[in-house]
Structures are given as structure tokens and as C-alpha cells.
Design an enzyme around this catalytic site. Sequence first.
Site, PDB file in Angstrom:
ATOM      1  N   ASP A  17      47.106  44.789  55.408  1.00 35.46           N
ATOM      2  CA  ASP A  17      47.583  45.844  54.517  1.00 35.46           C
ATOM      3  C   ASP A  17      48.964  46.204  54.603  1.00 35.46           C
ATOM      4  OD1 ASP A  17      46.954  48.281  53.190  1.00 35.46           O
ATOM      5  OD2 ASP A  17      46.184  49.482  54.780  1.00 35.46           O
TER       6      ASP A  17
ATOM      7  N   GLY B 194      48.291  60.645  53.569  1.00 40.06           N
ATOM      8  CA  GLY B 194      49.452  60.792  53.057  1.00 40.06           C
ATOM      9  C   GLY B 194      50.250  60.078  54.080  1.00 40.06           C
TER      10      GLY B 194
END
Length: 307
Positions: A198, A274
Site C-alpha cells: 500500500d 482522510g
Amino acid sequence: MTRKVLRTLLPAAALLWTAAVGPAAAAVPLPIEAPPCGPAELARLGGLQADLDAKAAAGEAGRAQYWYVDPRACRLSVAVLRGAGDAHTEGFVGAALAASALPAPTALTELDEPVGRRIARVPAPAQRGARAAGTLHGGSAIYSGTSGLVYECTNGLNNYRPGTTTTAGHCADAATTWYDAKGNRIGAVTDWRYPGADWAVITPVAGWSLPNDVLGSSLPISRFARASLGEAVCGRGATSGTRCGSVTALNVTVNYPDGLVKGLVRSSQSGGEGDSGGPVYDGGAGLGLISGGASSGSPTFFQPLTF
């Protein structure tokens, strides 16, 4: 999983445990402290984790959330979503428990909420800037567009690859061009991986300054390093600001709803949507990029600097 099925999960696990060690062994009190986990046992546990990874890659993990080798307790730890009673979840848990044998059992944890990526979907910032570029700090909010609903992530560690910056790979999976809060184009994703890992690398357009720092920290990022168990860490996210905790597990496999990610680090720091891609650090050492975690609070999973 219905409540009835849930009530049978842990008793069934206990039955598997008893069958694994045998009636005579079950009557012997366990030592207060776990025995040292030597290289051979760690290798066996690593093999069990790889077997679970393969089952998950084949779509057979169900609602299992994450798993890892715990070298301090000399065991494999598996976390599943409470209430998940589908055949794949029960088969996955059963396989993990059946493979256990003293002195290396499987520890099963039930979670009240799922783990997920920490990317956000938000309205584009209303601010508009006249400049073409500027200074981009680690921990700054970044956006996938300049109008309508856009994705929000967090700028990660600058100059891990010289002249570039970083964010989460699933942010690159969502969009390839990123902007700052004033609508200025930062640049485009030039390398990334998700799922499996990731991470993403963004190459800025001309004119951007990339200081080796993190918003909210007085120390510059002077080096990059690998996290260690028990290490105190902090992370900076666009939504959550600076949150700190400690490293609680290494080489964690996380079963996100849209893909399996291996090799993550778990920490006790909290966070929210976020924060994806934000820098994780220990003083002046950059350690990784925020990936995901519980939908609110802790734990947090971060991608180590292995790319």
C-alpha cells in the site's frame, strides 16, 4: 453470523484446541510465561501465516480482518469481525485453529468493527490559489480534483525517493493526479502498488519544494528506518492531525474489503478517513505511511518503507 452461531464459535475453537493437544496434555497447567520462540518455531508460524495468506488470496478469508505472528507470545494471532458467521470466515478460523499445537497456539480475537482504508470522499476545497507550486510538507492534505466530490488523502514522507513524495497506494488506485488544498496541481503518481502492498510515489511538477519534515513536528526527518516492536511512533493525517502510540505487531496481513495487503505494521495510534498516506515517524526517523485501521480510533496499520 447470527448470535446463535457466534455463541458456538469460541466453544468450537476450544474443542479444536483440546483435540490438538489431547486429553492428557489438556490437564497439565500451562506455564505462566510463554516459552521463548526460537527460529524453528518462528519459521513454522511464518508458514502458517503464509497458508492463511494463500487462503485469503483465493477469496476464502470471509470476514477475517487481519493476522500476524506474535513472536513474544510465540503464537499466530487472528482477528475476525464479531458476528461474521459465513462459511468462509468459519472455515478460515477453523483452519488457523486446527493448525495450532503447543507451544504455538492460535489466538483468536473478535472485533466490534471492521478495518478499512483511511481514504475520504469529500467536497473539493473552496480555496483557490494563483501560484503554480509551493512548499509541500509531510502530513499535508492532498486531493484528487478541484471540483465536486473528490478523494482526500495525506501527503507522506518527502524524498524517500529523491525529488518525489509519497502517499498510500490505494490513493493512487483512486486517482493518478493530486492537488493541494488551494487547487494547485502537485503532480502525478509515477509508481505505486495496491493491493498486495500500500504505497505510492508522486513526482511533483516543476516548482514544488519538498522539505524533509512533518507538519506538527519540530524535528526534521533526517533518516528512514524500519519500525520495531514496542517502538513509540506518531503519525500525521489530514483529518486527525498528529496521533501517537506504539508498535504492537509487525508483518501484519490485513484483509481490506477491496484487497489483501501484506507486510503492514500495527500501532496503537488512532486515526480516521482522510489520513491515508500520512507519514509515520519516531522523532527524526521516517518509518512508513498510514494505510488504514478501525473505522474510528485504533489500531492503525501503516506501510513500512520497503519500496
